[in-house]
Design a protein around this motif. Structure first.
Motif, PDB file in Angstrom:
ATOM      1  N   CYS A  46       0.852  -1.204   0.000  1.00  0.00           N
ATOM      2  CA  CYS A  46       0.000   0.000   0.000  1.00  0.00           C
ATOM      3  C   CYS A  46       0.884   1.249   0.000  1.00  0.00           C
TER       4      CYS A  46
ATOM      5  N   CYS B 124      -2.350   2.638   5.818  1.00  0.00           N
ATOM      6  CA  CYS B 124      -3.513   2.534   4.925  1.00  0.00           C
ATOM      7  C   CYS B 124      -4.629   1.739   5.604  1.00  0.00           C
TER       8      CYS B 124
ATOM      9  N   HIS C 277      -7.131   0.576   3.917  1.00  0.00           N
ATOM     10  CA  HIS C 277      -7.636  -0.286   2.833  1.00  0.00           C
ATOM     11  C   HIS C 277      -9.102   0.005   2.504  1.00  0.00           C
TER      12      HIS C 277
ATOM     13  N   CYS D 262      -3.959   1.191  -3.048  1.00  0.00           N
ATOM     14  CA  CYS D 262      -4.056   0.246  -1.928  1.00  0.00           C
ATOM     15  C   CYS D 262      -3.848  -1.169  -2.459  1.00  0.00           C
ATOM     16  N   ALA D 263      -2.801  -1.832  -1.941  1.00  0.00           N
ATOM     17  CA  ALA D 263      -2.444  -3.168  -2.434  1.00  0.00           C
ATOM     18  C   ALA D 263      -3.446  -4.236  -1.981  1.00  0.00           C
ATOM     19  N   VAL D 264      -4.133  -3.949  -0.890  1.00  0.00           N
ATOM     20  CA  VAL D 264      -5.119  -4.924  -0.400  1.00  0.00           C
ATOM     21  C   VAL D 264      -6.320  -4.965  -1.349  1.00  0.00           C
TER      22      VAL D 264
HETATM   23 ZN    ZN Z   1      -4.315  -0.543   1.709  1.00  0.00          ZN
END
Ligand code: ZN
Ligand code: GDP
Length: 335
Positions: free
Chosen positions: A294, A299, A301, A307-309
């Motif tokens: 992220c 973050c 999320h 946001c990597a999630v």
């Molecule tokens: Zn995130």
């Protein structure tokens, strides 16, 4: 709905007769403030409790100090110091707890009620049909247990009502993220016996607590585990409306092989008192595994860019149901 009369015996235990309730003064038992606790709470009533001492179960009174705070300070599974004086068995105080499972007080959501103490494993029972399958509860359950000590397990009961292999796969898929976290997940049927060997292996020799909405089959599963088989299921309870095991509060049952099971009333919510939003992020380890990507270190999320999630969900690397549960719980917590 507290019982006003002394607690009825947990099934399978010797019913306390007036004789066992008033044992002879036994110096070995008179260790109210001795070094180690001498009793275990089997069930709790108003001002009284059923206590297992060595080899018998007796009805005991609570000390006035304890009775005043029993709703928060006394729970099934608690190890207690019991005194015997002049024919009266009294619970004097409670030893420190190893683990607890709590829920919000139905009358005051900010107050904590301990459902069970000193447990090894908490078994969440879901029904796959009748009532409908509600896997969303699993995520909150796992977060509630996250502060340690208690192993979670999930049962999807009434597998006999699944009409096809596809329907069975749907249930397995919904619980796959939890299985991937290392949580034992079993498809079971109290009706046909499917999965009961696995359930026995999970609880054997340990103290477990069974949780779930009413009607999912907790009593039926506990019956199936217990060769003495005396517990009333809700089908049986409908008959007289006041069966011995109308589960309005928790009771502990010791099975002949030393396994201990605690039956809880239909639980609708788990308390997350220990949680703030930072702790919540940690309580979803599968989400946290992606959080390193992220853009923002803290973050949430939810809304942040990059946001990597959320990206992991879009790419199918993370179950959307897990992110949705996280978001729901996040909203319910103070920031
Ligand atoms: Zn995130
Ligand atoms: P509890 O409220 O969670 O204790 O649920 P009960 O054990 O009282 O069960 C609720 C109802 O579901 C009863 O009518 C049971 O006979 C039924 N039931 C329980 N387990 C099963 C199962 O595995 N298959 C089917 N078909 N019915 C079940």
């Amino acid at each position: 709905m507290r019982r006003s009369k002394p607690a009825k015996p947990a099934h399978g235990t010797t019913p306390p007769t007036p004789d066992t309730a008033q044992p002879v003064d036994d110096p070995a038992h008179d260790v109210a403030h001795g070094e180690s606790p001498n009793g275990v709470i089997m069930s709790v009533g108003r001002g009284c409790a059923e206590v297992a001492l060595d080899d018998q179960v007796v009805d005991a009174r609570l000390s006035p100090e304890l009775a005043a705070v029993q709703q928060t300070e006394l729970a099934v599974g608690d190890e207690v110091f019991v005194s015997h004086r002049m024919g009266v068995v009294r619970v004097e105080s409670v030893a420190a707890r190893r683990t607890t499972l709590s829920r919000p007080d139905p009358g005051n959501m900010h107050r904590r009620r301990v459902l069970a103490a000193n447990i090894d494993i908490a078994v969440l029972v879901l029904s796959v049909r009748r009532p409908a399958f509600k896997p969303g509860l699993v995520d909150r359950f796992l977060v509630a247990l996250d502060d340690g000590g208690v192993q979670p397990a999930v049962l999807a009961n009434k597998a006999d009502l699944l009409e096809s292999e596809v329907a069975r796969d749907d249930i397995r898929d919904a619980l796959a993220p939890h299985r991937a976290l290392g949580v034992p997940v079993e498809l079971v049927s109290a009706e046909t016996g499917e999965g009961l060997q696995a359930l026995r292996a999970l609880v054997r020799g340990r103290r477990s607590v069974f949780i779930g909405h009413s009607g999912v089959g907790k009593s039926s599963l506990l019956n199936a585990l217990d060769p003495r088989n005396e517990r009333l299921t809700s089908a049986g309870r409908e008959g007289d409306g006041k069966g011995r095991h109308t589960t309005t509060h928790s009771t502990l049952t010791a099975l002949p092989d030393g396994t201990e099971v605690i039956d809880t009333p239909g639980v609708r919510a788990f308390g997350l008192w220990h949680m703030d939003r930072a702790a919540l992020r940690e309580a979803f380890p599968d989400l946290a595994a992606h959080a390193g990507g992220c853009r923002f270190r803290d973050c949430s999320h939810l809304v942040e860019p990059d946001c990597a999630v959320r990206r992991a969900v879009e790419q199918g690397d993370l179950a959307a149901s897990r992110l949705a549960s996280y978001q729901r719980i996040h909203e319910s917590l103070a920031s």
